[in-house]
Design a protein around this motif. Sequence first.
Motif, PDB file in Angstrom:
ATOM      1  N   ALA A   8    -110.362 -12.350  26.344  1.00  0.00           N
ATOM      2  CA  ALA A   8    -110.098 -10.720  25.594  1.00  0.00           C
ATOM      3  C   ALA A   8    -110.499 -10.190  24.465  1.00  0.00           C
ATOM      4  N   LEU A   9    -110.589  -9.980  23.686  1.00  0.00           N
ATOM      5  CA  LEU A   9    -111.092  -9.738  22.928  1.00  0.00           C
ATOM      6  C   LEU A   9    -112.611  -9.233  22.331  1.00  0.00           C
ATOM      7  N   LEU A  10    -113.170 -10.701  23.158  1.00  0.00           N
ATOM      8  CA  LEU A  10    -114.634 -10.338  24.327  1.00  0.00           C
ATOM      9  C   LEU A  10    -114.881  -9.028  24.545  1.00  0.00           C
ATOM     10  N   SER A  11    -113.748  -8.949  25.505  1.00  0.00           N
ATOM     11  CA  SER A  11    -113.131  -7.979  26.458  1.00  0.00           C
ATOM     12  C   SER A  11    -113.706  -6.416  25.816  1.00  0.00           C
ATOM     13  N   LEU A  12    -112.250  -6.950  25.226  1.00  0.00           N
ATOM     14  CA  LEU A  12    -112.683  -5.740  24.519  1.00  0.00           C
ATOM     15  C   LEU A  12    -113.306  -4.868  24.161  1.00  0.00           C
ATOM     16  N   LYS A  13    -114.071  -6.033  23.196  1.00  0.00           N
ATOM     17  CA  LYS A  13    -114.882  -5.200  21.882  1.00  0.00           C
ATOM     18  C   LYS A  13    -116.051  -4.847  23.005  1.00  0.00           C
ATOM     19  N   THR A  14    -116.311  -5.217  24.073  1.00  0.00           N
ATOM     20  CA  THR A  14    -117.127  -5.125  24.684  1.00  0.00           C
ATOM     21  C   THR A  14    -116.984  -3.271  25.072  1.00  0.00           C
ATOM     22  N   SER A  15    -115.663  -3.470  25.842  1.00  0.00           N
ATOM     23  CA  SER A  15    -115.539  -2.429  26.665  1.00  0.00           C
ATOM     24  C   SER A  15    -115.245  -0.848  25.322  1.00  0.00           C
ATOM     25  N   LYS A  16    -114.866  -1.371  24.014  1.00  0.00           N
ATOM     26  CA  LYS A  16    -115.028  -0.416  22.963  1.00  0.00           C
ATOM     27  C   LYS A  16    -116.629  -0.057  22.788  1.00  0.00           C
ATOM     28  N   GLY A  17    -117.096  -1.118  23.190  1.00  0.00           N
ATOM     29  CA  GLY A  17    -118.938   0.078  22.964  1.00  0.00           C
ATOM     30  C   GLY A  17    -119.105   0.395  24.643  1.00  0.00           C
ATOM     31  N   GLN A  18    -118.971  -0.250  25.124  1.00  0.00           N
ATOM     32  CA  GLN A  18    -119.205   1.074  26.295  1.00  0.00           C
ATOM     33  C   GLN A  18    -117.794   2.435  25.974  1.00  0.00           C
ATOM     34  N   ILE A  19    -116.764   2.849  25.526  1.00  0.00           N
ATOM     35  CA  ILE A  19    -116.297   3.818  25.310  1.00  0.00           C
ATOM     36  C   ILE A  19    -117.227   4.973  24.564  1.00  0.00           C
ATOM     37  N   GLU A  20    -117.612   4.052  22.974  1.00  0.00           N
ATOM     38  CA  GLU A  20    -118.148   5.153  22.240  1.00  0.00           C
ATOM     39  C   GLU A  20    -120.023   5.476  23.272  1.00  0.00           C
ATOM     40  N   ALA A  21    -120.324   4.110  24.106  1.00  0.00           N
ATOM     41  CA  ALA A  21    -120.762   4.995  24.908  1.00  0.00           C
ATOM     42  C   ALA A  21    -121.362   5.536  25.383  1.00  0.00           C
ATOM     43  N   THR A  22    -120.163   6.029  26.283  1.00  0.00           N
ATOM     44  CA  THR A  22    -120.144   7.596  27.367  1.00  0.00           C
ATOM     45  C   THR A  22    -119.296   8.262  26.620  1.00  0.00           C
ATOM     46  N   ILE A  23    -119.021   8.581  25.336  1.00  0.00           N
ATOM     47  CA  ILE A  23    -118.557   9.055  24.891  1.00  0.00           C
ATOM     48  C   ILE A  23    -119.674  10.284  24.230  1.00  0.00           C
ATOM     49  N   LYS A  24    -121.242   9.037  23.403  1.00  0.00           N
ATOM     50  CA  LYS A  24    -122.211   9.562  23.535  1.00  0.00           C
ATOM     51  C   LYS A  24    -123.432  10.726  24.985  1.00  0.00           C
ATOM     52  N   MET A  25    -122.858   9.170  25.971  1.00  0.00           N
ATOM     53  CA  MET A  25    -123.711   9.950  27.381  1.00  0.00           C
ATOM     54  C   MET A  25    -122.376  11.988  27.332  1.00  0.00           C
ATOM     55  N   VAL A  26    -121.932  11.810  27.179  1.00  0.00           N
ATOM     56  CA  VAL A  26    -121.007  13.033  27.457  1.00  0.00           C
ATOM     57  C   VAL A  26    -121.765  13.943  26.396  1.00  0.00           C
ATOM     58  N   GLU A  27    -121.511  14.012  25.243  1.00  0.00           N
ATOM     59  CA  GLU A  27    -122.180  14.652  24.051  1.00  0.00           C
ATOM     60  C   GLU A  27    -123.513  15.195  24.669  1.00  0.00           C
ATOM     61  N   GLU A  28    -124.472  14.039  25.701  1.00  0.00           N
ATOM     62  CA  GLU A  28    -125.721  14.650  25.485  1.00  0.00           C
ATOM     63  C   GLU A  28    -125.790  14.753  26.330  1.00  0.00           C
ATOM     64  N   ASP A  29    -124.845  15.253  27.431  1.00  0.00           N
ATOM     65  CA  ASP A  29    -124.427  15.612  28.693  1.00  0.00           C
ATOM     66  C   ASP A  29    -125.574  15.358  29.701  1.00  0.00           C
ATOM     67  N   ARG A  30    -125.191  14.258  29.706  1.00  0.00           N
ATOM     68  CA  ARG A  30    -125.938  13.130  31.163  1.00  0.00           C
ATOM     69  C   ARG A  30    -125.429  13.042  31.878  1.00  0.00           C
ATOM     70  N   TYR A  31    -126.176  12.484  33.340  1.00  0.00           N
ATOM     71  CA  TYR A  31    -125.562  12.553  34.416  1.00  0.00           C
ATOM     72  C   TYR A  31    -124.702  11.805  34.595  1.00  0.00           C
ATOM     73  N   CYS A  32    -123.818  13.098  35.511  1.00  0.00           N
ATOM     74  CA  CYS A  32    -121.350  12.607  35.770  1.00  0.00           C
ATOM     75  C   CYS A  32    -121.948  11.507  36.299  1.00  0.00           C
ATOM     76  N   VAL A  33    -122.642  11.216  37.044  1.00  0.00           N
ATOM     77  CA  VAL A  33    -122.876   9.641  38.562  1.00  0.00           C
ATOM     78  C   VAL A  33    -123.269   8.238  36.482  1.00  0.00           C
ATOM     79  N   ASP A  34    -124.125   8.794  36.212  1.00  0.00           N
ATOM     80  CA  ASP A  34    -124.574   7.885  35.025  1.00  0.00           C
ATOM     81  C   ASP A  34    -122.608   7.829  34.507  1.00  0.00           C
ATOM     82  N   VAL A  35    -122.514   8.889  33.831  1.00  0.00           N
ATOM     83  CA  VAL A  35    -121.529   8.820  33.421  1.00  0.00           C
ATOM     84  C   VAL A  35    -120.060   7.950  33.231  1.00  0.00           C
ATOM     85  N   SER A  36    -119.584   8.528  35.058  1.00  0.00           N
ATOM     86  CA  SER A  36    -118.874   8.038  35.868  1.00  0.00           C
ATOM     87  C   SER A  36    -118.984   6.711  36.418  1.00  0.00           C
TER      88      SER A  36
END
Length: 88
Positions: A8-36
């Motif tokens: 569970a901890l590994l999944s949480l840490k991995t999701s944390k990385g994905q959320i941080e990457a998603t935030i960066k994608m939104v800040e960079e105005d990346r393609y909406c479907v990729d963000v989704s």
Amino acid sequence: MNSEQKKALLSLKTSKGQIEATIKMVEEDRYCVDVSNQIMAAQSLLRKANLLILKQHMNHCVTEAFHQDSGSEKIDEIIGILSKIIGK
């Protein structure tokens, strides 16, 4: 920490990385479907972590509660969680 908690901890840490990457994608105005898609991947990992935590709870806490004759309280807790998961 048991194996379910470690997974569970590994999944949480991995999701944390994905959320941080998603935030960066939104800040960079990346393609909406990729963000989704990135958001859905993080949600999937969070669901997996939640199930692992609940499995650990059932295998340890609920089992011990039944040995101490207080299992019905733990069952009520699980039912409350499941009702939130299924949206009822």
